[in-house]
Design a protein around this motif. Structure first.
Motif, PDB file in Angstrom:
ATOM      1  N   VAL A 100       0.859  -1.186   0.000  1.00 39.82           N
ATOM      2  CA  VAL A 100       0.000   0.000   0.000  1.00 39.82           C
ATOM      3  C   VAL A 100       0.894   1.236   0.000  1.00 39.82           C
ATOM      4  CG1 VAL A 100      -1.716   1.309   1.312  1.00 39.82           C
ATOM      5  CG2 VAL A 100      -1.853  -1.195   1.230  1.00 39.82           C
ATOM      6  N   ASN A 101       0.529   2.246  -0.753  1.00 41.77           N
ATOM      7  CA  ASN A 101       1.278   3.516  -0.767  1.00 41.77           C
ATOM      8  C   ASN A 101       0.848   4.359   0.436  1.00 41.77           C
ATOM      9  OD1 ASN A 101       2.527   5.944  -1.257  1.00 41.77           O
ATOM     10  ND2 ASN A 101       1.847   6.114  -3.384  1.00 41.77           N
ATOM     11  N   ALA A 102       1.756   4.454   1.416  1.00 39.53           N
ATOM     12  CA  ALA A 102       1.434   5.197   2.644  1.00 39.53           C
ATOM     13  C   ALA A 102       1.423   6.703   2.418  1.00 39.53           C
ATOM     14  CB  ALA A 102       2.442   4.842   3.732  1.00 39.53           C
ATOM     15  N   ALA A 103       1.918   7.150   1.265  1.00 37.78           N
ATOM     16  CA  ALA A 103       1.963   8.592   0.987  1.00 37.78           C
ATOM     17  C   ALA A 103       0.710   9.078   0.273  1.00 37.78           C
ATOM     18  CB  ALA A 103       3.198   8.913   0.150  1.00 37.78           C
ATOM     19  N   GLU A 104      -0.258   8.177   0.134  1.00 34.52           N
ATOM     20  CA  GLU A 104      -1.527   8.540  -0.506  1.00 34.52           C
ATOM     21  C   GLU A 104      -2.689   8.021   0.337  1.00 34.52           C
ATOM     22  OE1 GLU A 104      -0.019   8.095  -5.183  1.00 34.52           O
ATOM     23  OE2 GLU A 104      -1.624   6.819  -4.368  1.00 34.52           O
ATOM     24  N   PRO A 105      -3.847   8.668   0.268  1.00 28.85           N
ATOM     25  CA  PRO A 105      -5.015   8.114   0.956  1.00 28.85           C
ATOM     26  C   PRO A 105      -5.398   6.772   0.339  1.00 28.85           C
ATOM     27  CG  PRO A 105      -5.386  10.399   0.277  1.00 28.85           C
ATOM     28  CD  PRO A 105      -4.135   9.957  -0.403  1.00 28.85           C
ATOM     29  N   LEU A 106      -6.053   5.933   1.141  1.00 30.29           N
ATOM     30  CA  LEU A 106      -6.539   4.658   0.613  1.00 30.29           C
ATOM     31  C   LEU A 106      -7.532   4.899  -0.511  1.00 30.29           C
ATOM     32  CD1 LEU A 106      -7.241   2.355   3.706  1.00 30.29           C
ATOM     33  CD2 LEU A 106      -5.464   2.061   1.985  1.00 30.29           C
ATOM     34  N   SER A 107      -7.433   4.119  -1.555  1.00 27.20           N
ATOM     35  CA  SER A 107      -8.354   4.245  -2.683  1.00 27.20           C
ATOM     36  C   SER A 107      -9.360   3.101  -2.625  1.00 27.20           C
ATOM     37  CB  SER A 107      -7.574   4.179  -4.000  1.00 27.20           C
ATOM     38  OG  SER A 107      -7.109   2.854  -4.210  1.00 27.20           O
ATOM     39  N   PRO A 108     -10.467   3.183  -3.359  1.00 22.11           N
ATOM     40  CA  PRO A 108     -11.420   2.063  -3.438  1.00 22.11           C
ATOM     41  C   PRO A 108     -10.742   0.779  -3.916  1.00 22.11           C
ATOM     42  CG  PRO A 108     -12.408   4.049  -4.343  1.00 22.11           C
ATOM     43  CD  PRO A 108     -10.975   4.381  -4.084  1.00 22.11           C
ATOM     44  N   ASP A 124      -7.616  -0.120  -3.284  1.00 21.86           N
ATOM     45  CA  ASP A 124      -6.926  -0.665  -2.107  1.00 21.86           C
ATOM     46  C   ASP A 124      -7.903  -1.449  -1.230  1.00 21.86           C
ATOM     47  OD1 ASP A 124      -4.277   0.304  -2.481  1.00 21.86           O
ATOM     48  OD2 ASP A 124      -4.930   2.303  -1.860  1.00 21.86           O
ATOM     49  N   GLU A 125      -9.058  -0.879  -0.978  1.00 21.87           N
ATOM     50  CA  GLU A 125     -10.044  -1.526  -0.108  1.00 21.87           C
ATOM     51  C   GLU A 125     -10.516  -2.845  -0.699  1.00 21.87           C
ATOM     52  OE1 GLU A 125     -12.781   0.501   2.114  1.00 21.87           O
ATOM     53  OE2 GLU A 125     -11.550   2.292   2.442  1.00 21.87           O
ATOM     54  N   LYS A 126     -10.672  -2.889  -2.033  1.00 21.71           N
ATOM     55  CA  LYS A 126     -11.062  -4.148  -2.681  1.00 21.71           C
ATOM     56  C   LYS A 126      -9.992  -5.223  -2.511  1.00 21.71           C
ATOM     57  CE  LYS A 126     -14.088  -2.254  -6.285  1.00 21.71           C
ATOM     58  NZ  LYS A 126     -14.219  -1.984  -7.745  1.00 21.71           N
ATOM     59  N   LEU A 127      -8.721  -4.808  -2.547  1.00 18.79           N
ATOM     60  CA  LEU A 127      -7.635  -5.771  -2.354  1.00 18.79           C
ATOM     61  C   LEU A 127      -7.626  -6.320  -0.932  1.00 18.79           C
ATOM     62  CD1 LEU A 127      -4.728  -4.033  -4.326  1.00 18.79           C
ATOM     63  CD2 LEU A 127      -5.902  -6.152  -4.922  1.00 18.79           C
ATOM     64  N   PHE A 128      -7.894  -5.480   0.050  1.00 20.74           N
ATOM     65  CA  PHE A 128      -7.996  -5.956   1.432  1.00 20.74           C
ATOM     66  C   PHE A 128      -9.100  -7.008   1.557  1.00 20.74           C
ATOM     67  CE2 PHE A 128      -5.505  -2.209   2.703  1.00 20.74           C
ATOM     68  CZ  PHE A 128      -4.709  -2.761   3.699  1.00 20.74           C
ATOM     69  N   GLU A 129     -10.209  -6.777   0.872  1.00 26.46           N
ATOM     70  CA  GLU A 129     -11.306  -7.754   0.873  1.00 26.46           C
ATOM     71  C   GLU A 129     -10.876  -9.050   0.216  1.00 26.46           C
ATOM     72  OE1 GLU A 129     -14.435  -7.833   2.108  1.00 26.46           O
ATOM     73  OE2 GLU A 129     -13.939  -5.991   3.186  1.00 26.46           O
ATOM     74  N   ALA A 130     -10.105  -8.937  -0.882  1.00 26.36           N
ATOM     75  CA  ALA A 130      -9.705 -10.113  -1.658  1.00 26.36           C
ATOM     76  C   ALA A 130      -8.761 -11.031  -0.885  1.00 26.36           C
ATOM     77  CB  ALA A 130      -9.052  -9.674  -2.964  1.00 26.36           C
ATOM     78  N   VAL A 131      -7.977 -10.478   0.060  1.00 24.98           N
ATOM     79  CA  VAL A 131      -6.974 -11.298   0.759  1.00 24.98           C
ATOM     80  C   VAL A 131      -7.464 -11.816   2.107  1.00 24.98           C
ATOM     81  CG1 VAL A 131      -5.092 -10.079  -0.381  1.00 24.98           C
ATOM     82  CG2 VAL A 131      -5.844  -9.316   1.889  1.00 24.98           C
ATOM     83  N   LYS A 132      -8.720 -11.568   2.436  1.00 23.36           N
ATOM     84  CA  LYS A 132      -9.252 -12.085   3.706  1.00 23.36           C
ATOM     85  C   LYS A 132      -9.182 -13.613   3.711  1.00 23.36           C
ATOM     86  CE  LYS A 132     -12.288  -8.443   5.422  1.00 23.36           C
ATOM     87  NZ  LYS A 132     -13.672  -8.036   5.712  1.00 23.36           N
ATOM     88  N   GLY A 133      -8.693 -14.162   4.823  1.00 25.70           N
ATOM     89  CA  GLY A 133      -8.573 -15.613   4.929  1.00 25.70           C
ATOM     90  C   GLY A 133      -7.218 -16.136   4.495  1.00 25.70           C
ATOM     91  N   PHE A 134      -6.374 -15.291   3.913  1.00 28.59           N
ATOM     92  CA  PHE A 134      -5.026 -15.682   3.513  1.00 28.59           C
ATOM     93  C   PHE A 134      -4.011 -15.196   4.553  1.00 28.59           C
ATOM     94  CE2 PHE A 134      -7.293 -15.571  -0.520  1.00 28.59           C
ATOM     95  CZ  PHE A 134      -6.765 -16.648  -1.232  1.00 28.59           C
ATOM     96  N   ASP A 135      -2.848 -15.894   4.614  1.00 29.10           N
ATOM     97  CA  ASP A 135      -1.725 -15.353   5.391  1.00 29.10           C
ATOM     98  C   ASP A 135      -1.234 -14.112   4.664  1.00 29.10           C
ATOM     99  OD1 ASP A 135      -1.917 -17.381   7.181  1.00 29.10           O
ATOM    100  OD2 ASP A 135      -0.124 -18.453   6.553  1.00 29.10           O
ATOM    101  N   THR A 136      -1.326 -12.962   5.325  1.00 27.60           N
ATOM    102  CA  THR A 136      -1.024 -11.697   4.646  1.00 27.60           C
ATOM    103  C   THR A 136      -0.137 -10.810   5.510  1.00 27.60           C
ATOM    104  OG1 THR A 136      -3.186 -11.777   3.555  1.00 27.60           O
ATOM    105  CG2 THR A 136      -2.053  -9.660   3.540  1.00 27.60           C
ATOM    106  N   ILE A 137       0.806 -10.137   4.861  1.00 17.26           N
ATOM    107  CA  ILE A 137       1.572  -9.071   5.505  1.00 17.26           C
ATOM    108  C   ILE A 137       1.281  -7.792   4.726  1.00 17.26           C
ATOM    109  CG2 ILE A 137       3.853  -8.177   6.114  1.00 17.26           C
ATOM    110  CD1 ILE A 137       4.850 -11.065   6.209  1.00 17.26           C
ATOM    111  N   VAL A 138       0.802  -6.763   5.426  1.00 15.06           N
ATOM    112  CA  VAL A 138       0.509  -5.476   4.792  1.00 15.06           C
ATOM    113  C   VAL A 138       1.767  -4.615   4.867  1.00 15.06           C
ATOM    114  CG1 VAL A 138      -0.913  -3.401   4.841  1.00 15.06           C
ATOM    115  CG2 VAL A 138      -1.922  -5.626   5.410  1.00 15.06           C
ATOM    116  N   ILE A 139       2.230  -4.150   3.715  1.00 14.04           N
ATOM    117  CA  ILE A 139       3.455  -3.349   3.638  1.00 14.04           C
ATOM    118  C   ILE A 139       3.081  -1.913   3.291  1.00 14.04           C
ATOM    119  CG2 ILE A 139       5.633  -3.039   2.409  1.00 14.04           C
ATOM    120  CD1 ILE A 139       5.502  -6.140   1.963  1.00 14.04           C
ATOM    121  N   LEU A 140       3.298  -1.011   4.244  1.00 14.54           N
ATOM    122  CA  LEU A 140       3.023   0.410   4.031  1.00 14.54           C
ATOM    123  C   LEU A 140       4.287   1.052   3.466  1.00 14.54           C
ATOM    124  CD1 LEU A 140       1.138   1.047   7.377  1.00 14.54           C
ATOM    125  CD2 LEU A 140       0.115   0.952   5.099  1.00 14.54           C
TER     126      LEU A 140
END
Length: 461
Positions: free
Chosen positions: A310-318, A320-336
């Protein structure tokens, strides 16, 4: 057991310092002698075992010199195949080594099938089946830890555990058989449900211990399938390059630069990652980029670990939010990423969307945060156990499946005891456990399975 004499090139094809043609079988030395001319006419059949000799390869038909070589003579049974073995060391190069191989085949040897040297080692009792499979694991190992695990398997670490369990089961089965066939033997203690339960619980405990290492072992063997995903131009390709420590992916400020899936193996603290840099997932009218996005979505479904950038220098975009939904249930590391710039992302919203996923701040431009990411990946899957060098990791899918079936069979034994089933009926499941464990080391295995397993090996191994 007798076999014909086989031969193959045992070094990778291509230019190099040395190429080796290997022969194995009863006629390995006589066949080599037909084309080898040693110093002062010395023959390989007269040479001591495990010695190497300078000479020339001569074409018997033309008497012309084909190659200048060193020939190693190793007489059975103290060889890998337990047969006579000759290894002809040629100059590296496609033409020269192929000419030597063709002469060997023309003078009585047969071209080996993939894995046939190792198969003979197994069939001649030099190694068991789990050790044979570890040979290929060693060749394909991507990290030092994977190499150490494969070497442990080759040395028989898993075999010893399996043989010990089989012996425990065999003693119980023999005890039951004596009770059934010779009830008049008063000096043989009668096997009771209580005694059988104790033994069954011990075997179940040992099988569970082995299976607890299966996930880590499979990662060591096959690599952790890791997908790097995110919107275009958030730093996915920069992350790949940081982990691989090479410029594998093109990095620009132009969104959509990565059009296809880029795959690379990387060693992260001893954990092999099969790292996949995907095309940025977004809606696009570009036909080529759209194909890349679809491939990215497929990679996402098959991944063991997801690195969501995720680009921490920009506000979250729609998006980005869809990608968070897509990875639910997976082993995930969020990189800002881009933490060196003024932060505009809503951290509370990111934490809410990330849930239990770990979060790491990075500035890939300045190579900051990568060490923390690597440590996090290693701790997620091995929790420090990787340093235990004497630990046996079950890594082979076939072994895992057989151990799982054996565990189920011993559970059936214990359920039978609980229900008061006669011991001679319970013995059927106990014998089944013994047979399943035997398939791991090759004591009870079909020829078709052997052919299938060894066909996956390299030619000449």
């Amino acid at each position: 057991m007798e076999f014909d004499t086989i031969a193959a090139i045992s070094t990778p094809m291509g230019e190099g310092a040395i190429s080796i043609v290997r022969l194995s079988g009863n006629d390995a030395i006589p066949i080599a002698d037909k084309i080898f001319s040693g110093v002062a006419g010395k023959k390989l059949k007269d040479a001591p075992s495990h010695t190497i000799h300078y000479g020339k390869i001569i074409d018997p038909k033309t008497a012309g010199v084909v190659e200048e070589v060193m020939a190693s003579v190793m007489k059975g049974p103290k060889t890998f195949t337990r047969e006579d073995v000759v290894e002809i060391n040629c100059h590296g190069g496609l033409v020269s080594v192929n000419r030597v191989l063709q002469l060997v085949l023309a003078n009585g040897a047969r071209l080996a099938e993939p894995g046939e040297f190792t198969k003979r080692a197994f069939l001649n009792g030099r190694i068991d089946l789990s050790q044979a499979e570890a040979v290929m694991d060693l060749i394909r190992a991507k990290t030092d830890k994977a190499v150490n695990n494969a070497i442990g398997q080759m040395e028989g670490r898993l075999s010893k555990l399996v043989k010990k369990l089989r012996q425990e089961i065999l003693e119980v089965v023999a005890h039951i058989e004596v009770n059934i066939d010779y009830p008049e033997y008063d000096d043989v203690e009668e096997m009771t449900h209580r005694m059988l339960k104790e033994k069954g619980e011990f075997i179940r405990s040992e099988l569970k211990k082995l299976l607890q290492t299966a996930h880590q072992g499979k990662i060591l063997r096959e690599g952790l399938s890791t997908a790097i995903i995110g919107r275009p131009n958030v730093g996915k390709s920069s992350l790949l390059n940081s982990l691989v420590q090479e410029n594998k992916a093109i990095v620009t400020d132009v969104p959509g630069t990565t059009r296809d899936v880029i795959e690379e193996y990387v060693n992260v603290r001893g954990v092999p990652l099969r790292l996949v840099d995907t095309a940025g997932i977004r809606e696009t009218e570009d036909i080529v980029e759209r194909i890349g996005v679809e491939r990215s979505r497929k990679v996402l479904k098959d991944a063991d670990l997801i690195l969501l950038v995720v680009n921490a220098a920009e506000p979250l975009s729609p998006e980005d939010e869809k990608l968070f939904e897509a990875v639910k249930g997976f082993d995930t590391i969020v990189i800002l990423n881009k933490s060196d710039r003024p932060q505009k992302v809503n951290l509370e919203r990111v934490r809410e969307l990330a849930g239990d996923a770990k979060m790491i701040g990075t500035s890939l431009l300045h190579d900051e945060g990568v060490d923390e990411l690597e440590n996090t990946i290693a701790s997620m899957y091995f929790e420090g156990q990787l340093e235990e060098s004497d630990m046996t990791y079950v890594s082979n899918s076939r072994h895992i499946a057989l151990l799982t079936q054996a565990l189920q069979a011993i559970e059936d034994v214990l359920n039978g005891i609980k229900m008061g089933t006669p011991i001679d009926i319970i013995q059927i499941d106990l014998t089944r456990t013994w047979e399943l464990l035997g398939e791991i080391i090759g004591d009870t295995v079909q020829e078709s399975l052997l052919n299938q397993l060894f066909s996956q090996f390299c030619l000449g191994k």
